[in-house]
Scaffold this active site. Structure first.
Site, short mmCIF file in Angstrom:
data_model
loop_
_atom_site.label_atom_id
_atom_site.label_comp_id
_atom_site.label_asym_id
_atom_site.label_seq_id
_atom_site.Cartn_x
_atom_site.Cartn_y
_atom_site.Cartn_z
N LYS A 85 -8.41 -9.68 -0.65
CA LYS A 85 -7.24 -9.72 -1.18
C LYS A 85 -6.23 -10.91 -0.70
O LYS A 85 -5.24 -11.26 -1.94
CB LYS A 85 -6.26 -8.61 -0.63
CG LYS A 85 -7.04 -7.08 -1.03
CD LYS A 85 -6.21 -6.07 -0.21
CE LYS A 85 -6.92 -4.52 -0.71
NZ LYS A 85 -6.25 -3.44 -0.06
N SER A 139 -4.35 2.07 -0.77
CA SER A 139 -3.57 0.78 -0.29
C SER A 139 -2.67 0.22 -1.18
O SER A 139 -1.76 -0.71 -0.69
CB SER A 139 -4.87 -0.51 -0.28
OG SER A 139 -5.28 -0.80 -1.45
#
EC number: 3.4.21.53
Length: 1073
Positions: free
Chosen positions: A993, A950
């Site tokens: 996140k 990611s």
């Protein structure tokens, strides 16, 4: 000088140890004057009764030397009687018998003559060097030549002149000629006992065989113990150098060889003087060896040494210490005598302290170092002390062994007697027809309340019939089986409750937040209400630690009115832990599934399988395969435990599993579950849970009333931000408990300080006195009421009470008060407030000091986002720098990545580097940055392993920022996987996140467009203040990050550096030409 008596003894000695005719010896010795010098007698090895009588200790050459014949040596007949190929006839036997009688007669005459000579001249005793008056030339059977005897054992004659230099005769310096030297790793040999020596070196074996087969008259060698028995060379037979072995060893005589085994007799102790080894030959020994009788040793690659006899120091025969230790050794030896083989010369050994010490040390168990210490000791007192210590340890061990055997014997006899009594009682009860087995009755009572299937009932009856007909051990196995079988709740069920409203109240009462989880559970209960059951449903609660998965399972059980039971399977790898062991194994029990059913006492409990992702699948997947059967609705209705061996229906059990990471669960197991994700708590959720649940629970735990310790919302918020950023609540719960523990201590200390102040003490005492008065009045009222009832019931009570004095009452009351632990009475206005400024006084310094690593980003620094399995999200910074200037012309362009990155993340960095080069060529063709730049990319936090794809767009943005020498926006974080073509792919953990980005102060998040569905799962309070920018290609990311940059600006960034680089190249070419 030697007297005639010694000559006669020597004459008898030769007769016994040789096959020379006695008449020859008598005639020869009769001509010798009584003052003849006998140079060879004392240097001979001492005799021993334990050796074969046919062993030729004295060779014919030695006999000639003794008789001082100057003529040429005559060949004497062989003395070896071991070869008896030709057996003597009967006539020869008769002649031998007559000859033996004649020789015995001569010996008796010599003994009479010896007695007369000894009577005429008695030996004197030196007080500093005591001697034994019983013998004048005999030495110990162990070969330890004591200085206690006034004879020729010191190696010299009476006049001090040296003896003949035979192979055992010492030189003028008192040294023996060179002998074969062998090293040994095992226990050192002590003088006086025949031993077996194992050698492995081929050269040593050849040398020994040569000594035996060539009739060498000196089949002797010296044996030394290796110093370092743990070294690699410790097993060698050849001595490497002088430091390789101890300096004190033994002189051994070879008796017999069998392959690599040598039967040897150690004579006496010797000290190493010089040694010649295959690696380092001694010049002195080599020169002497040429004229020595052992010169044959040069033919072999062996070590040989010059030695000196090591004699015992003189000692006092009347020494109290020596006599005491000798007496104690004899006492202990008599106790242990049956363990040891008794020597023929036992009486002689027991009367010689030195021989006794060597004999005991050779018998007991000891380490080689301890035996070597005794061998090296020349002090008889020291030898006795060391031997006594070893013998005492041996005696103590033997006593412990005897005690253990006695205890075992007593227990065995007692158990046998009990078994006889038990069998006798059993037979009596059986004959009388009475004594119903209480255990069988208990089993029968249990099954009355069960609905056992036919198979289980048949097994019960079969095993029940075996009771009373088996041995005690087998009967115990049968009883244990019936005990477990009758505890399984066959046919016992609880009625399910599908009240959705009640279930919601229970979930809201026990848990705050978790709206999605509660909705899924209520949907599950609603489906059960419509269908009438929840059979065959397997739930899996997946989420970070500390998010309440286990407590949610308990709430589900309460809402459905089912019993709750829990199985922890973390680390389970053996299938028998799940399915049980067979009854043939000792102490076998059922597996965890059946055990959980017996604990729940119903056949339809809610069974929580905790930490199923921690199930050990390394051992061929045994436990995982067992759970495949248990969690499969098509198979678990006929589950068979290895111990019970009957079918158990698990189809009515509601299985709920918990896991932290779904990826660790085997795929076949995961396919059978209905996954409910339990995400972490938001900041507001944590504050409310702390106020509603954690603070009251901590106050109750320490015994404080609510409100005594005040923790404002600001303090809780600071506790969450600076100490507890994980999604779960376990850490914050432990910190709240610590706050209350510190607060309790402060309260107690404050009260103690108040007791020290007189004014404050009076106030506190007045309040305590008032409370005591109230309690006394109430106690008196109760006592009056009790005394009136006593008077009405028993007339004698009043008399008994009157006999009790007031002093006794006061003592009893005081004793009760001392025994009772009273709860501390706290003033009503005593409170402690934990403010944000004083929080560190309760829980220590802050863990998270800064939320952001960079307030202003430099060129080459990008902000990514990451999260871990504990549900904690955070900013992930990517740093890129040039390791060398472009104009340096080093020609090492490339990429170097650090920061504890795993394989997937390294691949992501490589992909980003390749794409960034292609992207810069397409967007800014004149920017030749990547042609000459060697770039170092680093992720801070090197101690934390990092993995995952990611961070792809963050890597790319960092490289492009460095290539354009332009900083990225301070308010933007990004996450997404990059491909070689610039496609941005989906990622996971967007909710976590987002929490990390918001906590770090970022307001914009660039994320893959394919993850837009995850926005619905993010709470509104988290999304508040955040701007989500979905992208599909990296070109869209570039537009957001590098707004307003023109092609001219991008192409001209590194023009000056490349111009300098070109000038350097031209100057190099000119210089070369």
């Amino acid at each position: 000088m030697i007297k005639a008596s010694k000559c006669n003894k020597a004459r008898a000695l030769f007769l016994v140890r040789t096959s020379i005719p006695r008449t020859f010896i008598r005639n020869a010795t009769s001509a010798i004057p009584t003052t003849v010098k006998l140079k060879d007698l004392s240097s001979l090895p001492p005799l021993t009764k334990s050796l074969p009588t046919n062993l030729p200790f004295l060779m014919p050459d030695t006999l000639h030397n003794l008789l001082r014949f100057d003529s040429k040596k005559e060949k004497q007949p062989s003395t070896d009687k071991s070869n008896d190929k030709d057996k003597p006839s009967r006539k020869e036997k008769g002649k031998d018998k007559e000859k033996e009688n004649e020789e015995r007669k001569d010996i008796n005459e010599d003994e009479k003559y010896d007695i007369k000579e000894e009577t005429d001249s008695k030996p004197t005793i030196d007080p500093n060097n005591p001697v034994s008056s019983k013998s004048s030339i005999s030495s110990s059977s162990g070969g330890a030549n004591n200085n206690n005897n006034n004879d020729d054992s010191d190696g010299r004659d009476d006049d001090g002149s040296p003896k003949d230099k035979e192979f055992l005769s010492p030189s003028d310096a008192g040294l023996h000629p060179p002998f074969l030297a062998i090293a040994m790793k095992d226990r050192p040999f002590l003088p006086g006992a025949t031993r077996h020596l194992h050698v492995t070196d081929p050269e040593v074996i050849k040398c020994v065989n040569h000594m035996i087969n060539s009739n060498i008259k000196s089949p002797y060698f010296v044996l030394f113990h290796v110093r370092d028995t743990n070294s690699e060379d410790a097993a060698l037979d050849v001595i490497k150098d002088r430091d390789f072995v101890h300096e004190v060893g033994t002189l051994c005589q070879i008796i017999k060889t069998t392959g690599s085994e040598i039967l040897v007799y150690p004579h006496y102790r010797v000290k190493l003087v010089d040694i010649s080894t295959p690696n380092s030959r001694s010049e002195r020994i080599e020169m002497e060896q040429d004229n020595s009788q052992t010169s044959y040793l040069k033919k072999f690659e062996v070590s040989y040494a010059v030695t000196q006899q090591l004699k015992d120091e003189p000692y006092d025969e009347q020494s109290i210490t020596i006599n005491a230790w000798t007496r104690r050794i004899k006492e202990l030896y008599e106790k242990l005598a049956p363990k040891y083989e008794q020597p023929e010369n036992k009486e002689e050994i027991m009367n010689n302290p030195s021989m006794l010490a060597d004999f005991i040390a050779s018998k007991v168990h000891a380490k080689p170092e301890q035996i070597q210490q005794i061998l090296e000791s020349s002090n008889v007192e020291t030898k006795l002390e060391l031997s006594l210590q070893l013998l005492q340890v041996e005696a103590d061990a033997d006593e412990m062994r005897q005690t253990a055997l006695k205890n075992i014997r007593e227990r065995t006899e007692k158990a046998y007697a009990q078994s006889l009594i038990k069998e006798y009682t059993k037979e009596l009860l059986k004959a009388a027809g009475i004594g119903e087995n209480s255990k069988v009755h208990k089993f029968d009572e249990r099954i009355k309340h069960l609905k056992m299937p036919e198979e289980a009932m048949k097994a019960y009856k079969t095993e029940k019939e075996r009771l009373g007909t088996q041995s005690d051990m087998e009967q115990n196995v049968v009883e244990r089986y019936l005990d477990w079988l009758t505890q399984i709740p066959f046919g016992v069920y609880t009625k399910d409750s599908f009240n959705v409203k009640k279930a919601r109240e229970i979930l809201d009462r026990d848990h705050y937040g978790l709206k999605d989880v509660k909705d899924r559970i209520l949907e599950f209960i609603s489906v059960g209400k419509i269908s009438g059951n929840v059979d065959g449903r397997i739930l899996c609660l997946a989420g970070p630690p500390g998010t309440g998965k286990t407590s949610i399972a308990k709430s589900i059980a309460e809402a459905l009115n089912r019993k709750y039971t829990r199985i922890a399977v973390g680390g389970v790898q053996d299938v028998h832990d799940v399915k049980g062991h067979r009854r043939t194994y000792v102490a076998s029990i059922p597996g965890r599934i059946v055990t959980a059913l017996t604990q729940a006492k119903t056949s339809n409990p809610l069974m929580l399988i905790d930490e199923i992702d921690k199930l050990d699948t390394t051992s061929h997947g045994g436990a995982a395969r067992a759970f495949l059967e248990i969690l499969d609705p098509e198979q678990n209705n006929s589950f068979v435990d290895n111990f019970i061996e009957v079918k158990v229906d698990l189809s009515k059990v509601l299985f709920v599993c918990t896991a932290n990471y779904l990826g660790s669960i085997p795929a076949p197991l995961r396919d059978r579950m209905e996954i409910i994700e339990v995400n972490g708590y938001t900041k507001n959720d944590k504050i409310e849970i702390t106020k509603r649940h954690l603070i009251p629970a901590a106050a109750k735990k320490v015994g404080l009333e609510e409100g005594r310790v005040v923790i404002p919302d600001e303090t809780i918020l600071r506790l969450i931000d600076k100490y507890c950023r994980e999604s779960g609540l376990r850490h914050i719960k432990s910190l709240i408990n610590r706050i209350f523990s510190k607060a309790s201590r402060k309260i107690v200390e404050e009260l103690e300080d108040t007791d020290a102040d007189p004014h404050s003490r009076e106030i506190v005492e007045e309040s305590l006195v008032a409370k005591e008065n109230e309690s006394v009045i109430s106690d008196k009222a109760k006592k009056d009421a009790g005394s009136s009832s006593i008077e009405s019931n028993d007339s004698n009570t009043e008399a008994k009470v009157s006999t009790t004095t007031e002093n006794e009452k006061k003592q009893e009351q005081k004793q009760k008060q001392d025994e009772e632990i009273k709860k501390l009475d706290l003033p009503a206005d005593l409170k402690i407030e934990v403010k944000p400024e004083t929080l560190k006084d309760f829980v220590g310094p802050e863990i998270y000091i800064k939320d952001r690593l960079y307030e202003t980003l430099n060129p080459g620094v990008a902000t990514g986002l990451a999260y871990n399995t504990s549900g904690d999200g955070d900013a992930l910074y990517i740093e890129s720098i040039l390791t060398d200037s472009i104009s340096s012309d080093l020609g090492n362009a490339g990429l170097h990545v650090t920061g504890s990155l795993k394989e997937v993340m390294k691949e992501s960095a490589s992909i980003a580097y390749s794409f960034a080069k292609q992207f810069m060529v397409r967007q800014f063709p004149d920017n030749r940055f990547f042609e000459a730049a060697h770039i170092h990319v680093h992720c801070p936090g090197g101690a934390i392993p990092k993995d995952g794809p990611s961070a792809g767009i963050a890597f790319t943005s960092s490289l492009v920022s460095l290539a354009l020498n332009k900083s990225l926006p301070n308010d933007t974080a990004m996450t997404g996987e990059i491909t070689l073509t610039g496609k941005v792919l989906a990622i996971g953990g967007l909710r976590e996140k987002s929490l990390g980005a918001k906590r770090a102060g970022y307001t914009k998040i660039i994320f893959p467009k394919d993850c837009e569905y995850q926005l619905d799962e993010i709470p509104d309070e988290v999304k508040e203040g955040l701007t989500y920018i979905p992208v599909e290609w990296y070109s869209e990311v570039f537009e957001h990050l590098f707004k307003g940059i023109s092609k001219e600006e991008g192409n001209s960034v590194w023009k000056e550096e490349f111009a300098k680089l070109e000038e350097k190249k031209k100057s190099k070419k000119t210089h070369t030409v």
